[in-house]
Scaffold this motif. Structure first.
Motif, PDB file in Angstrom:
ATOM      1  N   ARG A  85      15.591  33.213  42.651  1.00 10.81           N
ATOM      2  CA  ARG A  85      16.783  32.417  42.372  1.00 10.81           C
ATOM      3  C   ARG A  85      18.020  33.224  42.746  1.00 10.81           C
ATOM      4  N   PHE A 137      21.726  34.344  42.539  1.00 11.92           N
ATOM      5  CA  PHE A 137      22.930  34.340  41.689  1.00 11.92           C
ATOM      6  C   PHE A 137      24.187  34.314  42.561  1.00 11.92           C
ATOM      7  N   ILE A 138      24.222  35.215  43.530  1.00 14.25           N
ATOM      8  CA  ILE A 138      25.374  35.302  44.432  1.00 14.25           C
ATOM      9  C   ILE A 138      24.833  35.481  45.848  1.00 14.25           C
ATOM     10  N   SER A 144      21.637  30.631  29.188  1.00 15.07           N
ATOM     11  CA  SER A 144      20.267  30.693  29.703  1.00 15.07           C
ATOM     12  C   SER A 144      19.340  31.057  28.559  1.00 15.07           C
ATOM     13  N   VAL A 156      19.807  38.442  43.502  1.00 18.20           N
ATOM     14  CA  VAL A 156      18.841  37.472  42.991  1.00 18.20           C
ATOM     15  C   VAL A 156      18.214  37.904  41.663  1.00 18.20           C
ATOM     16  N   ILE A 193      25.828  31.013  38.593  1.00 12.74           N
ATOM     17  CA  ILE A 193      25.884  31.966  37.485  1.00 12.74           C
ATOM     18  C   ILE A 193      25.341  31.322  36.205  1.00 12.74           C
ATOM     19  N   PRO A 194      24.420  31.992  35.524  1.00 12.46           N
ATOM     20  CA  PRO A 194      23.951  31.429  34.250  1.00 12.46           C
ATOM     21  C   PRO A 194      25.053  31.514  33.186  1.00 12.46           C
TER      22      PRO A 194
END
Lengths: 384, 150
Positions: free
Chosen positions: A63, A65-66, A123, A382, A119-120
């Motif tokens: 996954r 993130f950026i 979570s 990630v 961005i979480p």
């Protein structure tokens, strides 16, 4: 009193001694521990524990993130029709099958940076909310043919740059804010809701276009996580992925083989990949993306209306993802960019309308662009 | 003299109380997925957690007991998961929080930074993260005990 103090110190020392002793015991008992005693351990709190479906299955690609990437297309030819508006009793009077071609040439360069974030915000086991700002910058370098005009005349009599000039000088930008919510109902069932706001056009970052041209997309999927290796879902989406506003069914199908070598990552029609895990740190994905947005061309947006290029494209591709360092992965992608739509609509009062696959509303401009190969590289932070 | 004694007594009492708070994490816990039980213990001044129970003890692929087959270090891939330390090096920093530790996920062989917060005496929020705490996920663990059998 003195005796009491000594006694207190003594007790403390004895306490620390017991602590040290128990530590040694702990370290020594590792190899001898009888793990069967833990069969009898039960929840201390009698409140029933609610278990939830995990938001992923085993073996899926990491996954992101950026993400920071660069996308480039090889040269291709274009044909843009006359700009015909405003609408009269005969519609826009554009022959969609044989449009009157006004501009032709070659687009030598199409490319730009791609920034993505996810961005979480929350979570937890019971709820996941991820939010991200994404920015796509597409620059063009265009060589018009000699007979192509540099200007066009608008319905208000004003001269404006030709579309090729606008693309060459300004490029197109898309800035969007997306929010994804994962609601597990229990161990098997879940809902995913995604909402997105897009601002797309030939604006520059220091001179935004009107915010009432923000376009809204959304999708909701009901899914079932069958086991750690397989989940499916169905839903519906309001989308601009084919350029214009559309409502389409959504199918999710994520699967990984038991040996984790093969899998699928499908959220049709937005994307569908077959995945081959070469090893724990490298994977190959083959499939397609559907990309698109409605891009406002400010120069042609007159009389309170919005002139928008309905840019939609399919991208069959191969993508290699590989670990660079622990949580930084690189992605290298090559594929073919197939034009779905580059036609334009005029939206009265900036209000969008639904044409779908079968609507008969006329386009203002019929544009044809050829299909080139494209390449994309990105570096991603990630969660593996 | 009385004052000195009072100061020493208060200091010692608060030290004992802090140590007791720090040790509140010791025990057996169940992650939210319910597939394992983890025993948290204190070794030296730090806290560690190892897997002491697995719902599925045998690997259906091999028919053998489960081992750490996803470990990036090949030499570790035959180590049994039962007894494996997945929580390491946690320090009590006060206020029901243990930090500076790591959590290992045997499902993918990755190690994450981790912070543990005790929500109440029977509930831990365990947040594994990458780089900064924002990029992470929180799992809720519940305390397990041996209950008196009827």
């Amino acid at each position: 009193m003195k005796n009491l103090a000594i006694c207190f110190f003594g007790l403390m020392l004895l306490g620390s001694g017991q602590l040290c002793f128990s530590q040694v015991e702990d370290e020594g008992e590792e190899k001898e521990e009888d793990y069967s005693i833990y069969d009898d351990y039960e929840l201390k709190d009698d409140t029933p524990v609610k278990r939830y479906a995990s938001p992923k299955i085993k073996g899926m690609s990491p996954r992101k993130f950026i993400s920071l990437g660069y996308d480039i297309q090889l040269p291709y030819d274009y044909e843009f029709s006359n700009v015909r508006f405003p609408q009269d009793a005969n519609g826009f009077d554009v022959d969609e099958d044989n449009p009157n071609v006004n501009e032709t040439g070659t687009i030598d360069y199409t490319g730009g940076i791609r920034f993505g974030s996810n961005i979480p915000i929350i979570s937890k086991t019971s709820f996941v909310w991820q939010s991200g700002i994404n920015y796509l910058d597409t620059r063009y370098n265009i060589s018009p043919e000699n007979n192509s005009p540099e200007t066009v005349t608008l319905s208000n009599g004003r001269q404006a740059r030709s579309l090729a000039r606008i693309l060459d000088e300004d490029g197109l930008r898309n800035l969007n804010w997306s929010n994804t919510f994962f609601f597990p109902l229990n161990e098997k069932e879940f809902f995913v809701f995604r909402g997105q706001m897009d601002l797309s056009g030939n604006y520059s970052l220091d001179d935004f276009q009107p915010l009432n041209t923000i376009r809204y997309s959304a999708a909701v999927v009901y899914g079932r996580r069958i086991n750690d290796y397989y989940r499916w879902g169905i839903g519906v989406a309001r989308t601009y992925r084919v350029g214009a506003l559309n409502y389409v069914p959504v199918i999710m199908y994520d699967w990984t083989s038991k040996n984790k070598k093969w899998g699928t990552e499908i959220l049709f029609p937005a994307r569908a990949y077959v995945r081959y895990n070469i090893n724990n740190n490298t994977m190959l994905l083959g499939g397609f993306d559907l990309q698109g947005q409605s891009y406002r061309i400010d120069d042609y947006s007159i009389n309170g209306n919005s002139f928008e290029i309905r840019r939609g494209e399919a991208r069959p591709k191969l993508q290699l993802q590989t670990k660079v360092t622990n949580f930084v992965w690189a992605s290298i992608e090559a594929g073919y960019r197939i034009n779905w739509s580059y036609d334009a609509d005029q939206l009265e009062g900036n209000n969008d309308f639904f044409r779908g696959f079968f609507g008969d509303q006329q386009f203002v401009m019929i544009n044809e662009i050829n299909n080139p190969f494209y390449f994309n590289i990105s570096l991603n932070f990630v969660s593996p | 003299m009385k004052n000195i004694f009072l100061i020493i007594a208060i200091t010692l009492f608060s030290y004992a109380s802090t140590a007791q708070d720090a040790d509140a994490i010791i025990g057996v816990w169940e992650p939210s997925h319910g597939k394992a039980k983890v025993k948290i213990e204190k070794i030296g001044e730090k806290y560690y957690g190892k897997i002491v129970w697995l719902k599925e003890k045998i690997d259906p692929e091999t028919g053998e007991r489960k081992v750490d087959k996803n470990n990036p270090d090949e030499s570790m891939r035959n180590v049994p998961l039962l007894g494996y330390r997945i929580l390491k090096d946690f320090e009590h920093v006060g206020d029901g929080t243990w930090e500076n530790g790591t959590i290992y996920d045997p499902e993918n062989g990755k190690t994450y930074s981790c912070v543990i917060n005790m929500k109440d005496e029977n509930t831990l929020d365990i947040r594994g993260y990458v780089g900064v705490k924002t990029f992470g996920r929180t799992d809720t663990w519940k305390r397990l005990v041996i209950k008196n059998k009827k």
